[in-house]
Design a protein around this motif. Structure first.
Motif, PDB file in Angstrom:
ATOM      1  N   VAL A  89      23.138  39.842  50.194  1.00  0.00           N
ATOM      2  CA  VAL A  89      22.713  40.345  51.510  1.00  0.00           C
ATOM      3  C   VAL A  89      22.541  41.860  51.456  1.00  0.00           C
ATOM      4  O   VAL A  89      21.562  42.412  51.983  1.00  0.00           O
ATOM      5  CB  VAL A  89      23.743  39.957  52.588  1.00  0.00           C
ATOM      6  N   LEU A  90      23.489  42.535  50.801  1.00  0.00           N
ATOM      7  CA  LEU A  90      23.399  43.991  50.681  1.00  0.00           C
ATOM      8  C   LEU A  90      22.149  44.407  49.910  1.00  0.00           C
ATOM      9  O   LEU A  90      21.480  45.384  50.264  1.00  0.00           O
ATOM     10  CB  LEU A  90      24.654  44.534  49.981  1.00  0.00           C
ATOM     11  N   LEU A 111      18.709  49.951  42.676  1.00  0.00           N
ATOM     12  CA  LEU A 111      19.528  48.969  43.383  1.00  0.00           C
ATOM     13  C   LEU A 111      20.473  48.234  42.446  1.00  0.00           C
ATOM     14  O   LEU A 111      21.639  47.997  42.773  1.00  0.00           O
ATOM     15  CB  LEU A 111      18.623  47.963  44.101  1.00  0.00           C
ATOM     16  N   THR A 112      19.973  47.861  41.278  1.00  0.00           N
ATOM     17  CA  THR A 112      20.792  47.120  40.318  1.00  0.00           C
ATOM     18  C   THR A 112      22.005  47.929  39.886  1.00  0.00           C
ATOM     19  O   THR A 112      23.146  47.438  39.909  1.00  0.00           O
ATOM     20  CB  THR A 112      19.967  46.730  39.081  1.00  0.00           C
ATOM     21  N   ILE A 113      21.772  49.161  39.492  1.00  0.00           N
ATOM     22  CA  ILE A 113      22.874  50.013  39.033  1.00  0.00           C
ATOM     23  C   ILE A 113      23.821  50.329  40.185  1.00  0.00           C
ATOM     24  O   ILE A 113      25.055  50.245  40.045  1.00  0.00           O
ATOM     25  CB  ILE A 113      22.328  51.323  38.426  1.00  0.00           C
ATOM     26  N   GLY A 114      23.254  50.684  41.339  1.00  0.00           N
ATOM     27  CA  GLY A 114      24.084  51.080  42.468  1.00  0.00           C
ATOM     28  C   GLY A 114      24.954  49.957  42.999  1.00  0.00           C
ATOM     29  O   GLY A 114      26.180  50.109  43.112  1.00  0.00           O
ATOM     30  N   ILE A 115      24.344  48.822  43.311  1.00  0.00           N
ATOM     31  CA  ILE A 115      25.099  47.714  43.908  1.00  0.00           C
ATOM     32  C   ILE A 115      26.062  47.093  42.906  1.00  0.00           C
ATOM     33  O   ILE A 115      27.209  46.777  43.252  1.00  0.00           O
ATOM     34  CB  ILE A 115      24.127  46.656  44.466  1.00  0.00           C
ATOM     35  N   PHE A 166      19.316  42.778  49.744  1.00  0.00           N
ATOM     36  CA  PHE A 166      18.154  42.574  50.610  1.00  0.00           C
ATOM     37  C   PHE A 166      17.977  43.757  51.559  1.00  0.00           C
ATOM     38  O   PHE A 166      16.869  44.290  51.719  1.00  0.00           O
ATOM     39  CB  PHE A 166      18.315  41.291  51.425  1.00  0.00           C
ATOM     40  N   LEU A 167      19.079  44.152  52.200  1.00  0.00           N
ATOM     41  CA  LEU A 167      19.018  45.242  53.174  1.00  0.00           C
ATOM     42  C   LEU A 167      18.621  46.562  52.502  1.00  0.00           C
ATOM     43  O   LEU A 167      17.757  47.292  53.000  1.00  0.00           O
ATOM     44  CB  LEU A 167      20.374  45.392  53.871  1.00  0.00           C
ATOM     45  N   CYS A 168      19.251  46.855  51.364  1.00  0.00           N
ATOM     46  CA  CYS A 168      18.957  48.108  50.667  1.00  0.00           C
ATOM     47  C   CYS A 168      17.533  48.120  50.119  1.00  0.00           C
ATOM     48  O   CYS A 168      16.866  49.162  50.119  1.00  0.00           O
ATOM     49  CB  CYS A 168      19.958  48.317  49.533  1.00  0.00           C
ATOM     50  N   SER A 169      17.070  46.960  49.656  1.00  0.00           N
ATOM     51  CA  SER A 169      15.705  46.881  49.152  1.00  0.00           C
ATOM     52  C   SER A 169      14.708  47.200  50.256  1.00  0.00           C
ATOM     53  O   SER A 169      13.712  47.912  50.037  1.00  0.00           O
ATOM     54  CB  SER A 169      15.437  45.485  48.587  1.00  0.00           C
TER      55      SER A 169
END
Length: 250
Positions: A195-196, A222-226, A198-201
């Motif tokens: 879900v996070l 997004l991959t590295i951050g999340i 999706f929102l960040c994307s």
């Protein structure tokens, strides 16, 4: 050497092929849509077939077709393809951590070449060490369908209306949902991370600075951050997967 995780197994190969069938159907639909676009920029059926067999990335191949249609140089095409596909470096690295230490290097090289978002997803979700032949089975069913779909799209580009061929790409989103929903149902942390993401994307496509970045770059961010946030907040216990067969669904 652990024969369960590095040696050929017909059972594991067939299981991988079963996972690859729905992926292949999605590739067929999306590849068809890409082929229609390729026809519009002057790509021939033979060129579509060869490029799709050698390129295992929809976004990168779409960008290449667009650049070819715009008359870009080879250097520009290579640079854009590298940026669009750089996320696969992260996926290959993550998958490498799930291979048995006894896995020969030639298996690692082959897997790195054929990693796509969907192949990575079905491989990484398997418990224990990943047997290369499971991934090979999935690739065997999925990758040819991408090339076939693209080629057929070029051949039928003048037949089907653009709105119908474009609608075929919806199949790929359904395939992604089929991959992530079971994992989300079994793990609330995974569900929250999805879900996070999706929102960040969505936010990255709207913010002024990030909106100008390529899709591949945003995926890397997004991959590295999340993944870093989730790893710090919810660390996984260090348990060696050695000895667990890749087909064990428990």
């Amino acid at each position: 050497m652990n024969t369960d995780t590095t040696h050929y197994s017909k059972k594991i190969m067939i299981e991988g092929m079963k996972y690859g069938i729905p992926i292949g159907l999605g590739y067929l639909a999306v590849g068809f849509s890409l082929g229609v676009f390729g026809r519009d920029v002057g790509i021939s059926p033979l060129q579509a077939l060869i490029s799709s067999l050698l390129t295992n990335a929809s976004a990168g191949q779409y960008a290449n077709y667009a650049l070819i249609g715009a008359g870009a140089t080879i250097v520009e095409i290579i640079a854009v393809a590298f940026i669009a596909n750089i996320r696969y470096i992260l996926m290959s690295t993550a998958l490498a951590q799930r291979l048995s230490p006894d896995t020969p290097y030639f298996h690692r090289f082959i897997l790195g070449n054929y990693i796509t978002d969907e192949i990575f997803a079905v491989s990484i979700l398997k418990p224990g060490y990943v047997n290369p032949y499971f991934t090979y089975g999935a690739v065997l069913m999925a990758s040819p369908m991408w090339a076939i779909g693209t080629t057929l799209g070029v051949m039928a580009g003048d037949v089907l209306p653009a709105n119908i061929s474009g609608a075929l790409s919806v199949a790929l989103y359904g395939m992604f949902l089929a991959i992530i929903i079971p994992a989300a149902k079994n793990n609330r942390v995974v569900a929250c991370a999805i879900v996070l993401s999706f929102l960040c994307s969505y936010l990255l496509t709207k913010l002024p600075i990030s909106a100008s970045l390529s899709e591949g770059t945003r995926v890397i961010i997004l991959t590295i951050g999340i993944s870093t946030i989730v790893a710090l907040l919810f660390p996984v216990k260090d348990e060696s997967p050695e000895g667990k067969e890749v087909t064990d669904g428990k």
